[in-house]
Scaffold this motif. Structure first.
Motif, mmCIF file in Angstrom:
data_model
loop_
_atom_site.group_PDB
_atom_site.id
_atom_site.type_symbol
_atom_site.label_atom_id
_atom_site.label_comp_id
_atom_site.label_asym_id
_atom_site.label_seq_id
_atom_site.Cartn_x
_atom_site.Cartn_y
_atom_site.Cartn_z
ATOM 1 N N PHE A 743 0.805 -1.217 0.000
ATOM 2 C CA PHE A 743 0.000 0.000 0.000
ATOM 3 C C PHE A 743 0.843 1.276 0.000
ATOM 4 C CE2 PHE A 743 -3.035 -3.098 1.619
ATOM 5 C CZ PHE A 743 -4.180 -2.771 0.900
ATOM 6 N N LEU A 746 0.358 3.944 -2.863
ATOM 7 C CA LEU A 746 -0.928 4.600 -3.097
ATOM 8 C C LEU A 746 -0.817 6.088 -2.800
ATOM 9 C CD1 LEU A 746 -3.469 2.057 -1.541
ATOM 10 C CD2 LEU A 746 -2.621 2.189 -3.880
ATOM 11 N N GLU A 750 -5.726 7.489 -4.902
ATOM 12 C CA GLU A 750 -5.975 6.062 -4.716
ATOM 13 C C GLU A 750 -6.514 5.772 -3.311
ATOM 14 O OE1 GLU A 750 -3.213 7.330 -5.911
ATOM 15 O OE2 GLU A 750 -2.729 6.406 -7.849
ATOM 16 N N ARG A 751 -5.991 6.457 -2.307
ATOM 17 C CA ARG A 751 -6.454 6.245 -0.926
ATOM 18 C C ARG A 751 -7.915 6.682 -0.775
ATOM 19 N NH1 ARG A 751 -1.509 7.261 3.207
ATOM 20 N NH2 ARG A 751 0.170 6.472 1.901
ATOM 21 N N ARG A 752 -8.270 7.755 -1.451
ATOM 22 C CA ARG A 752 -9.635 8.234 -1.350
ATOM 23 C C ARG A 752 -10.614 7.210 -1.939
ATOM 24 N NH1 ARG A 752 -8.466 12.950 -2.559
ATOM 25 N NH2 ARG A 752 -8.790 12.934 -4.803
ATOM 26 N N LEU A 754 -10.017 4.034 -2.295
ATOM 27 C CA LEU A 754 -9.975 2.835 -1.462
ATOM 28 C C LEU A 754 -10.879 2.997 -0.240
ATOM 29 C CD1 LEU A 754 -8.797 0.066 -0.791
ATOM 30 C CD2 LEU A 754 -6.851 1.235 0.277
ATOM 31 N N LEU A 755 -10.809 4.137 0.400
ATOM 32 C CA LEU A 755 -11.647 4.366 1.573
ATOM 33 C C LEU A 755 -13.131 4.351 1.213
ATOM 34 C CD1 LEU A 755 -12.057 5.027 4.532
ATOM 35 C CD2 LEU A 755 -11.696 7.437 3.985
ATOM 36 N N LEU A 797 -7.456 1.395 8.137
ATOM 37 C CA LEU A 797 -6.649 1.895 7.027
ATOM 38 C C LEU A 797 -5.351 2.524 7.512
ATOM 39 C CD1 LEU A 797 -9.342 3.430 4.665
ATOM 40 C CD2 LEU A 797 -7.968 1.403 4.271
ATOM 41 N N ASP A 798 -5.409 3.173 8.685
ATOM 42 C CA ASP A 798 -4.187 3.770 9.229
ATOM 43 C C ASP A 798 -3.103 2.721 9.444
ATOM 44 O OD1 ASP A 798 -5.021 6.348 9.184
ATOM 45 O OD2 ASP A 798 -5.731 6.377 11.269
ATOM 46 N N LEU A 801 -1.872 2.188 5.747
ATOM 47 C CA LEU A 801 -1.416 3.324 4.962
ATOM 48 C C LEU A 801 -0.473 4.230 5.730
ATOM 49 C CD1 LEU A 801 -4.803 4.206 3.256
ATOM 50 C CD2 LEU A 801 -2.993 2.684 2.454
#
Length: 801
Positions: A743, A746, A750-752, A754-755, A797-798, A801
């Motif tokens: 990860f 990203l 991409e993180r947005r 994914l969330l 996610l933290d 990521l």
């Protein structure tokens, strides 16, 4: 013409690059003490003699004569420290004698003479040709442009021709070659100067009877007139020494000169002369270039030892012993002594005064190498040839490479100051393509002038400015619309141009020579393909054609997937963009079949190349990307075969899971598998039965392809979320490093996505949309206050990521 006065001059016959000629010549000059010394050499280069013997000039060096009328032609007069011509000039300067060169000028040497060039080789040098090294329409081997058809092949006459005088001399004395005959008869024996002069004159008089000497008889007439004119009434014959090739000296001594033949010489063409560095390897590689040239370092040793070939032999054998020991072979001082004794014994058995090269080689094979010649050819010849490169003093003007460089700089309006300037070349303009070719030739030749600063590729991407051209893959240099260069002239530019002259007389020749050396060092298809691309960039048809043949030969047995993929990328680039780089001489039609064939070979090696640990398959993964790009962009290759091979990687449990994930991502990106299929594959790979480390590695490979496309897929994210939630707590710690790497690439976008998909997968509904808005505001604390579920999702996610 007063031939009696000419014959009364101190005529000293020599053979080019002969240590014995040099030693006896110096002793002879010390004895007769002439007031003037006339030396065979281009008369228009006399002004260079002071620079030739300048303390800052170190042999080997060469007089270079070249045409200045646009016709590619040049000729070289090399001097080693043991060259008699060099010794004569140096003696004259040391003793205050007048010294001049008296042969036909360079412009006449390079002018057409009955279908060839005049040349300046001598009949007593079988195959001893120092003429033009082959340019457009001329001979590719020095000496085949001399106008002497009967005697240019050296001691070994061509099949069906009569035996040459050189072969006859060797056979009559019981020697196997003319070079062996020369060493035994003239090089090794210790002559008194006058007896050496008489013996060589007698030999030269015999040699003059063999073959057609028309061009050399015309040169005889020219040099005879020059000597007599420059003597004038003030110099008596006994005050003059003439150092000439043995055949010319013999003609003068016999008064066999026809003044009328001088009129047969052609009118000179526009030329210039300069002094350039030369090298021992260059002297050696020009076969048949005169006596002693087989092994310049060996003859330099003999020269430095005062003509003592025994000492030179011992020094070479000691060096060879060290070569063997450094490479792990058994070799001792006792072996060296035994080899030396054998070389001396062989010389005595053959009636030689001292050993020569043949005895050195044979004794080394018999003693140190136990009968195996492999190591001799690999280690001994470099020791006897040497790597010496000469140096020229600062008073000399420009050579042909410098002239070409500055001509191109002026005509193409390139930077010519000692300050960096940037410029861009549009590769849709053929004039600027020509400028690019010039700069790439300088790049390949490693001549410091222009640094590659950036490109604008056909896909729109721009390479980072300041990146050196040597660091950019050649295929990327090919497929672009423009190039940005930063150029700056420095003194190092001219220094390099002077030094590179030993590799060729033009920038194209230099680049071609270096590319051919690179090709000789290649062991894989990919390496040869890089040479091919550089050959195209430098517009070197010869290097490109040789590299293409090498690619085909290597590919037949190449089992290295990255190498084959690299070659496929090169061929694909040539197929797409080669038309802008003048491939007509190479043949555009051969590229497509090579691409098709090499691609098929690469696909067959996909499975085997992806087996191993992460380090082992790192290069193979890049190869998969390359093959995928080629399969999608080139309609002539077997796209189906690639897709089948990639699908085989996805389904395999044997190959590296990172490679499997990468293949799955490539197939999904190419729409070869749909959402439902990728969900099934990801679910299977990330399911509870899978080992967490292997599953995480598959995921890492999967996300390497194009994370944005993948994280936008809700089915893929749902499978991912289920996998992460199902990892047992005790296993999570071992899996976390792999997941973090997966990860890490990203970005914010991409993180947005994914969330958003994680929230949707957990059925958070409107809260997910609210969360997206909050994310855009980067207000994470406000998000946590909205919902415990959202807070938990963020925490999950933290961790990653």
């Amino acid at each position: 013409m007063d031939l009696d006065r000419l014959a009364a001059v101190h005529l000293f016959p020599v053979r080019h690059h002969s240590p014995r000629s040099s030693a006896t010549l110096r002793a002879y000059l010390d004895e007769v003490r002439p007031k003037a010394v006339f030396v065979e050499g281009p008369s228009d280069a006399t002004a260079l003699l002071e620079a030739l013997v300048d303390p800052k000039t170190v042999p080997p060096v060469a007089i270079l004569g070249y045409r200045t009328d646009g016709t590619p032609a040049s000729s070289l007069w090399p001097f080693a420290a043991y060259s008699p011509e060099y010794v004569a000039v140096k003696w004259a300067f040391e003793n205050g004698a007048r010294v001049e060169l008296i042969d036909v000028p360079v412009g006449m040497t390079l002018a057409p003479f009955e279908g060839a060039t005049v040349g300046h080789d001598d009949v007593e040098d079988p195959g001893g040709h120092e003429g033009e090294a082959g340019h457009e329409g001329e001979a590719g081997r020095e000496g085949e442009a001399d106008g002497e058809g009967d005697e240019g092949d050296g001691p070994a006459s061509a099949e069906g021709e009569h035996e040459s005088i050189y072969e006859a001399c060797a056979r009559a004395r019981g020697f196997r070659s003319f070079e062996e005959f020369w060493e035994a008869s003239f090089e090794a024996p210790r002559y008194e100067p006058r007896s050496f002069r008489e013996a060589l004159l007698a030999y030269a008089d015999l040699a003059r009877s063999d073959g057609d000497r028309l061009v050399h008889r015309a040169r005889d007439a020219y040099m005879a007139r020059c000597i007599l004119e420059r003597m004038g009434p003030d110099l008596a014959p006994h005050e003059v020494a003439a150092v000439l090739g043995a055949a010319h000296a013999a003609a003068f001594a016999a008064r066999d000169v026809d003044p009328a033949l001088e009129a047969r010489l052609p009118a000179p063409v526009p030329c210039a002369v300069t002094l350039i560095p030369f090298s021992f390897p260059r002297l050696s590689e020009q076969l048949g270039y005169g006596a002693g040239n087989r092994a310049p370092q060996y003859y330099q040793r003999a020269h430095d030892a005062g003509g003592d070939f025994r000492r030179a032999t011992l020094e070479v054998l000691i060096d060879f012993t060290e070569h063997l020991r450094l490479r792990g072979f058994m070799a001792s001082l006792a072996d060296t002594i035994e080899a030396f004794r054998l070389a001396v014994a062989l010389a005595e058995l053959r009636g030689k005064a001292e050993p020569g090269l043949d005895e050195v080689r044979e004794a080394t094979i018999a003693t140190m190498c136990r009968g195996d010649a492999t190591h001799v050819d690999g280690f001994l010849w470099p020791a006897v040839i040497g790597r010496n490169v000469g140096r020229v003093g600062s008073r000399i003007g420009k050579n042909s490479l410098q002239e070409e460089f500055w001509r191109e700089v002026r005509e193409r309006r390139l930077p010519a100051t000692d300050a960096p300037e940037s410029f861009r070349l549009s590769l849709t303009n053929q004039v600027e393509v020509g400028t690019s070719v010039l700069l790439h030739r300088l790049r390949i030749a490693k001549i410091p002038y222009a640094a590659y600063a950036g490109t604008r590729r056909t896909g729109g991407a721009t390479r980072r400015r300041g990146q050196a051209a040597q660091e950019v893959p050649p295929d990327e240099l090919l497929g672009q619309l423009s190039e940005t260069w930063e150029a700056q002239w420095t003194p190092a530019t001219d220094v390099a141009l002077v030094e590179k002259i030993v590799l060729g007389d033009t920038l194209e020749e230099v680049a071609t020579r270096l590319l051919e050396e690179d090709l000789a060092a290649c062991h894989t298809t990919g390496e040869a393909a890089d040479v091919l691309l550089n050959g195209v960039l430098a517009s070197s048809a010869r290097a490109a054609a040789a590299a293409l043949r090498a690619c085909d030969q290597f590919a037949a047995g190449d089992s290295d997937l990255p190498s084959l993929a690299r070659a496929c990328r090169a061929f694909a680039g040539l197929a797409s963009f080669g038309s802008s780089r003048s491939l007509t001489s190479l043949g555009d039609a051969v590229i497509a079949p090579m691409l098709e064939k090499t691609f098929a070979r690469a696909v067959l090696r996909v499975h085997g190349g992806c087996t191993g640990n992460d380090e082992a398959v790192a290069a193979a993964k890049e190869a998969l990307r390359t093959l995928h790009d080629v399969a999608l962009s080139q309609p002539i290759v077997d796209r189906g075969a690639w897709l089948d091979a990639a699908r085989g990687l996805v389904d395999s449990e044997v190959v590296n899971p990172t490679a499997s994930g990468l293949a799955c991502g490539l197939l999904y990106l190419a729409q070869a598998i749909d959402d439902a299929e990728v969900t099934r594959i990801v679910g299977l790979r990330l399911g509870g039965a899978a080992e967490p480390e292997a599953a995480a590695a598959f995921l890492a490979g999967f996300l390497e392809v194009n994370a944005l496309v993948l994280v936008k897929s809700r089915p893929v994210v749902e499978a991912l979320d289920e996998f992460l939630g199902g990892i047992a707590p005790e296993r999570f710690k071992d899996t976390l490093p792999i997941l973090r790497r997966a990860f890490a690439g990203l970005g914010a976008t991409e993180r947005r996505y994914l969330l958003e998909n994680v929230l949707a997968a957990r059925k958070l509904g409107d809260k997910a949309r609210a969360a997206q808005a909050v994310l855009l505001e980067k207000d994470r604390e406000k998000l946590k206050e909205m919902s415990d579920d959202l807070s938990q999702a963020m925490d999950d996610l933290d961790e990653l990521l």
